[in-house]
Design an enzyme around this catalytic site. Structure first.
Site, PDB file in Angstrom:
ATOM      1  N   TYR A   1     -14.001  -3.323   9.551  1.00  0.00           N
ATOM      2  CA  TYR A   1     -12.655  -2.745   9.657  1.00  0.00           C
ATOM      3  C   TYR A   1     -12.027  -3.105  11.004  1.00  0.00           C
ATOM      4  O   TYR A   1     -10.885  -3.574  11.065  1.00  0.00           O
ATOM      5  CB  TYR A   1     -12.712  -1.228   9.491  1.00  0.00           C
TER       6      TYR A   1
ATOM      7  N   SER B   1      -4.492  -0.858  14.014  1.00  0.00           N
ATOM      8  CA  SER B   1      -5.288   0.297  14.453  1.00  0.00           C
ATOM      9  C   SER B   1      -5.812   0.045  15.855  1.00  0.00           C
ATOM     10  O   SER B   1      -5.907  -1.107  16.304  1.00  0.00           O
ATOM     11  CB  SER B   1      -6.460   0.519  13.500  1.00  0.00           C
TER      12      SER B   1
ATOM     13  N   GLY C   1       0.817  -1.200   0.000  1.00  0.00           N
ATOM     14  CA  GLY C   1       0.000   0.000   0.000  1.00  0.00           C
ATOM     15  C   GLY C   1       0.855   1.255   0.000  1.00  0.00           C
ATOM     16  O   GLY C   1       0.597   2.213   0.729  1.00  0.00           O
ATOM     17  N   ALA C   2       1.884   1.262  -0.864  1.00  0.00           N
ATOM     18  CA  ALA C   2       2.907   2.315  -0.809  1.00  0.00           C
ATOM     19  C   ALA C   2       2.707   3.433  -1.816  1.00  0.00           C
ATOM     20  O   ALA C   2       3.585   4.280  -1.955  1.00  0.00           O
ATOM     21  CB  ALA C   2       4.295   1.695  -1.011  1.00  0.00           C
TER      22      ALA C   2
ATOM     23  N   GLY D   1      -0.745   7.851   1.011  1.00  0.00           N
ATOM     24  CA  GLY D   1      -0.831   7.938   2.455  1.00  0.00           C
ATOM     25  C   GLY D   1       0.436   7.559   3.191  1.00  0.00           C
ATOM     26  O   GLY D   1       1.554   7.909   2.811  1.00  0.00           O
TER      27      GLY D   1
END
Length: 279
Positions: free
Chosen positions: A172, A149, A18-19, A22
């Site tokens: 999530y 998270s 996921g680079a 963000g």
């Protein structure tokens, strides 16, 4: 008292999932700036190659791009096998790729028919840590940082795929708690191979595209999350299996990761769903 120096990243190889946006994008830049070769993962080749070009032009570190859609387990397995073949030694794996959906949205499914947040946020990371374990061991001492998270919904093993009415709103939190639970479960065995695995909460509601799409006002910045991530990447030591908030060990926001039965059930389920076992 002499303070132990932070780890040097010069000459290391790091994979950041996921680079292309963000926190992942910021992490790729930061790792390269400290001399690492960064394997940039994302779904969008244009964004990925643009980041590689930016890092190359900086003159510090290096980068390469590998595309993969983590909503498909076949694609994740193929991606892991290519990384394993191309990079016999892997010093760092940052499992950062993730998706989230606004409250009240319909349930989303992956190419394999799994609830999409569980598939992308959790199952993809399961495949990567286990398929790339030999490469991480070859580079020992090495690290795995699972970007999780403080969002925490316990895994409902009777409805993991959120098929019951209204269950999708806990997707999530469930996927993120699964990351933490996996970390606690796998860390001891990985540590015996010289691989330190930890999970972290980078920062709350950073100013990312994902948070914007959720229609939440940002509370923190990507820079803050990056500071906490890089603190774990470069810390002289980390506690295997720990959950970190602001680069300090903390208790997960749900007790499930401490439950041996829940850990065993999650590991068995993960192997069944992905076809990838924990050695």
């Amino acid at each position: 008292m002499t303070q132990t120096a932070n780890l040097s990243l010069a000459g290391t190889t790091a994979l950041v999932t996921g680079a292309t946006d963000g926190l992942g994008r910021a992490a790729a830049r930061a790792l390269a700036a400290q001399g690492a070769h960064v394997i940039v993962h994302g779904r969008n080749p244009a964004r990925g190659e643009a980041l590689v070009d930016e890092i190359t032009r900086s003159g510090t570190g290096s980068a390469s791009f590998r595309a993969a859609d983590f909503s498909s387990l076949e694609a994740v397995r193929a991606f892991a096998d290519r990384i394993a073949s191309d990079h016999p030694k892997l010093d760092l794996l940052v499992n950062n790729a993730g998706v989230a959906f606004p409250t009240g949205e319909p349930r989303h499914t992956s190419a394999d028919g799994h609830e999409l947040q569980f598939a992308v946020n959790y199952l993809a990371g399961w495949v990567l840590v286990n398929r790339l374990r030999p490469n991480l061991a070859a580079a020992a001492p090495s690290r795995v940082i699972n970007v999780s998270s403080i969002a925490a919904d316990p895994i409902d093993f009777a409805d993991v795929m959120l098929e019951q009415p209204g269950a999708q709103d806990r997707g999530y939190g469930q996927s993120k708690l699964a990351q933490v639970t996996m970390t606690v479960a796998l860390a001891p065995a990985f540590a015996r191979d010289g691989i330190t695995m930890a999970a972290m909460h980078p920062a709350t509601l950073m100013n990312t595209t994902m948070v914007s799409d959720l229609r939440y006002p940002p509370q923190t910045s990507v820079d803050e999350g990056l500071e906490h991530l890089m603190a774990l990447v470069t810390a002289p030591t980390l506690e295997p299996g720990a959950f970190y908030i602001k680069a300090k060990t903390a208790r997960p926001y749900d007790p499930q990761p401490s439950d041996p039965d829940a850990r065993d059930r999650l590991l068995e389920l993960s192997e069944q769903l992905t076809g990838v076992s924990a050695e």
